[in-house]
Design an enzyme around this catalytic site. Structure first.
Site, PDB file in Angstrom:
ATOM      1  N   ARG A  52       0.835  -1.207   0.000  1.00  0.00           N
ATOM      2  CA  ARG A  52       0.000   0.000   0.000  1.00  0.00           C
ATOM      3  C   ARG A  52       0.871   1.260   0.000  1.00  0.00           C
ATOM      4  NH1 ARG A  52      -4.451   0.137   4.570  1.00  0.00           N
ATOM      5  NH2 ARG A  52      -2.666   0.712   5.826  1.00  0.00           N
ATOM      6  N   GLU A  83     -15.898   6.252   4.716  1.00  0.00           N
ATOM      7  CA  GLU A  83     -15.186   5.748   5.888  1.00  0.00           C
ATOM      8  C   GLU A  83     -15.125   6.857   6.925  1.00  0.00           C
ATOM      9  OE1 GLU A  83     -11.007   4.907   5.153  1.00  0.00           O
ATOM     10  OE2 GLU A  83     -10.885   6.504   3.689  1.00  0.00           O
ATOM     11  N   LYS A  87      -2.425   7.087   1.485  1.00  0.00           N
ATOM     12  CA  LYS A  87      -2.377   7.329   2.926  1.00  0.00           C
ATOM     13  C   LYS A  87      -1.279   8.368   3.135  1.00  0.00           C
ATOM     14  CE  LYS A  87      -2.090   4.409   7.067  1.00  0.00           C
ATOM     15  NZ  LYS A  87      -3.116   4.973   7.923  1.00  0.00           N
TER      16      LYS A  87
HETATM   17  N1  PLP Z   1      -8.975   4.346   6.662  1.00  0.00           N
HETATM   18  C1  PLP Z   1      -8.139   5.326   7.036  1.00  0.00           C
HETATM   19  C2  PLP Z   1      -8.407   6.705   6.546  1.00  0.00           C
HETATM   20  C3  PLP Z   1      -7.030   5.044   7.859  1.00  0.00           C
HETATM   21  O1  PLP Z   1      -6.205   6.012   8.247  1.00  0.00           O
HETATM   22  C4  PLP Z   1      -6.826   3.716   8.296  1.00  0.00           C
HETATM   23  C5  PLP Z   1      -5.690   3.367   9.126  1.00  0.00           C
HETATM   24  O2  PLP Z   1      -4.691   2.969   8.688  1.00  0.00           O
HETATM   25  C6  PLP Z   1      -7.735   2.728   7.879  1.00  0.00           C
HETATM   26  C7  PLP Z   1      -8.788   3.074   7.076  1.00  0.00           C
HETATM   27  C8  PLP Z   1      -7.563   1.310   8.314  1.00  0.00           C
HETATM   28  O3  PLP Z   1      -6.577   0.655   7.575  1.00  0.00           O
HETATM   29  P1  PLP Z   1      -5.760  -0.553   8.169  1.00  0.00           P
HETATM   30  O4  PLP Z   1      -6.759  -1.589   8.548  1.00  0.00           O
HETATM   31  O5  PLP Z   1      -4.894  -0.997   7.048  1.00  0.00           O
HETATM   32  O6  PLP Z   1      -4.999  -0.030   9.334  1.00  0.00           O
HETATM   33  C1  COI Z   2      -3.865   3.237  11.584  1.00  0.00           C
HETATM   34  O1  COI Z   2      -4.857   2.636  11.988  1.00  0.00           O
HETATM   35  O2  COI Z   2      -2.757   2.703  11.475  1.00  0.00           O
HETATM   36  C2  COI Z   2      -3.929   4.626  11.184  1.00  0.00           C
HETATM   37  O3  COI Z   2      -3.054   5.097  10.546  1.00  0.00           O
HETATM   38  C3  COI Z   2      -5.063   5.427  11.623  1.00  0.00           C
HETATM   39  C4  COI Z   2      -4.626   6.688  12.279  1.00  0.00           C
HETATM   40  C5  COI Z   2      -5.834   7.513  12.429  1.00  0.00           C
HETATM   41  C6  COI Z   2      -3.933   6.438  13.585  1.00  0.00           C
END
Ligand code: PLP
Ligand code: COI
Length: 341
Positions: free
Chosen positions: A82, A220, A184
């Protein structure tokens, strides 16, 4: 190895400076091998691209102590992949994916004393980030970059731990990701800061973002994807080109189907459907699965009947199976758990 003297059970989701971090540099068209260092300060030119044009992105994953005392992390290859996609979108050179995983392992191993013990309720949050470092004044990408990984022990992301939170439907958009693909990047989050503080001031834990074009489908929150449970026990999760492809959400879809025999629907979710769902949750590395009790849509309150005071029964099963896999209590699908030491 002796653990640090920390009140693990009372940690919140905050930064604690740990002993070691990983750093690598990109110059003259290539990445060096990187190294583990102790200095937590980054000193850069005032005109570095990261400061002027926010050319920076990050990832987030966690390391866990298993019941039998091993330290493991969860699907780091997907974070590497990612981050590569985000880098391409921001015109930054991705750090090689295999080296990313090796660097995660090295920095966690070096900081093993900071990895919270099994059963403490805390975990080690791992934050890889990458930024343009050389001075630029015209709008253009940097030619030199720094990739770092810091780690910090953390507790629950939302104050109540696993108590249901309340969120509101946002009038703002979450900025850059919409229409730009799955990235991200720091700037996306900077654009959401005003809105998250406003949500808190109004008594909500988070914002529910809608698709910016039609404002009829659920996207989201500021830092997590949504999951919904139908009254007949199906997992429904929004499909959209402009939300972050959460690794937790993708994993939960497999957990629901393969471990819990729950049907899974990954599809656009209408805001108007919300009142038909029995349970709602936020999922992400930081959020794990945080149950949502209520959503406020401009004064209209949508309550999820099975999750008002506690996690609903399906959310709880998903939570226990996912964390069971992450902490080595339940056998993981091939390749999900990477052993560090
Ligand atoms: N959506 C956003 C905007 C995020 O910052 C995060 C955190 O990383 C997620 C979703 C969840 O992603 P993940 O499950 O890969 O941590
Ligand atoms: C994560 O879950 O790793 C994120 O980056 C979310 C952030 C809002 C702490």
């Amino acid at each position: 190895m002796e653990k640090k003297n920390i009140d693990w059970g009372n940690l919140s989701f905050q930064y604690t400076r740990t002993d070691y971090r990983f750093v690598a540099h990109y110059k003259d068209g290539k990445w060096d091998d990187g190294e583990i260092i102790t200095d937590s300060d980054v000193v850069l030119s005032e005109c570095a691209c990261v400061f002027q044009y926010a050319q920076t992105c990050f990832e987030g994953l966690k390391a866990y102590t298993t019941e039998d005392g091993r330290i493991v992390c969860f699907r780091p290859d997907l974070n590497a992949e990612r981050m590569r996609d985000t880098c391409i979108r921001l015109h930054m050179p991705p750090f090689p994916e295999d080296k990313f995983v090796e660097a995660v392992k090295a920095v966690v191993k070096a900081n093993a004393a900071w990895v919270p013990p099994f059963g403490s309720g805390a975990t080690l949050y791992i934050r890889p980030f990458l930024m343009g470092t050389n001075p630029v004044i015209g709008v253009q990408p940097a030619t030199e970059y720094e990739f770092r990984i810091l780690v910090t022990p953390v507790g629950p992301y939302f104050k109540g731990g696993v108590k249901p939170i309340s969120i509101r439907v946002s009038d703002y958009d979450r900025a850059a990701p919409q229409g730009t693909g799955h990235i991200k990047a720091g700037l996306n989050y900077a654009m959401s800061l005003y809105n998250i503080m406003d949500a808190h001031a109004c008594g909500y834990d988070e914002n529910m973002y809608l698709d910016p074009k039609t404002r009829t489908t659920v996207e989201e929150t500021g830092g997590a994807n949504f999951i919904f449970i139908t009254k007949d026990g199906k997992l429904v999760t929004p499909k959209s080109e402009s939300i972050l492809p959460s690794i937790t959400r993708r994993s939960l879809m497999v957990v629901a189907e393969k471990y819990l025999n729950m049907p899974v629907e990954h599809r656009p979710v209408l805001l108007s459907e919300l009142e038909d769902f029995a349970e709602c949750g936020l999922c992400g590395t930081a959020a794990v699965i945080s149950p949502v009790g209520k959503v406020n849509d401009h004064g209209k309150e949508i309550a999820f009947p099975s999750g008002m005071n506690d996690m609903g029964p399906y959310t709880k099963k998903l939570y226990e199976t996912l964390t069971g896999i992450q902490m080595g209590r339940i056998e993981a699908p091939e390749g999900w758990i990477v052993e560090i030491c």
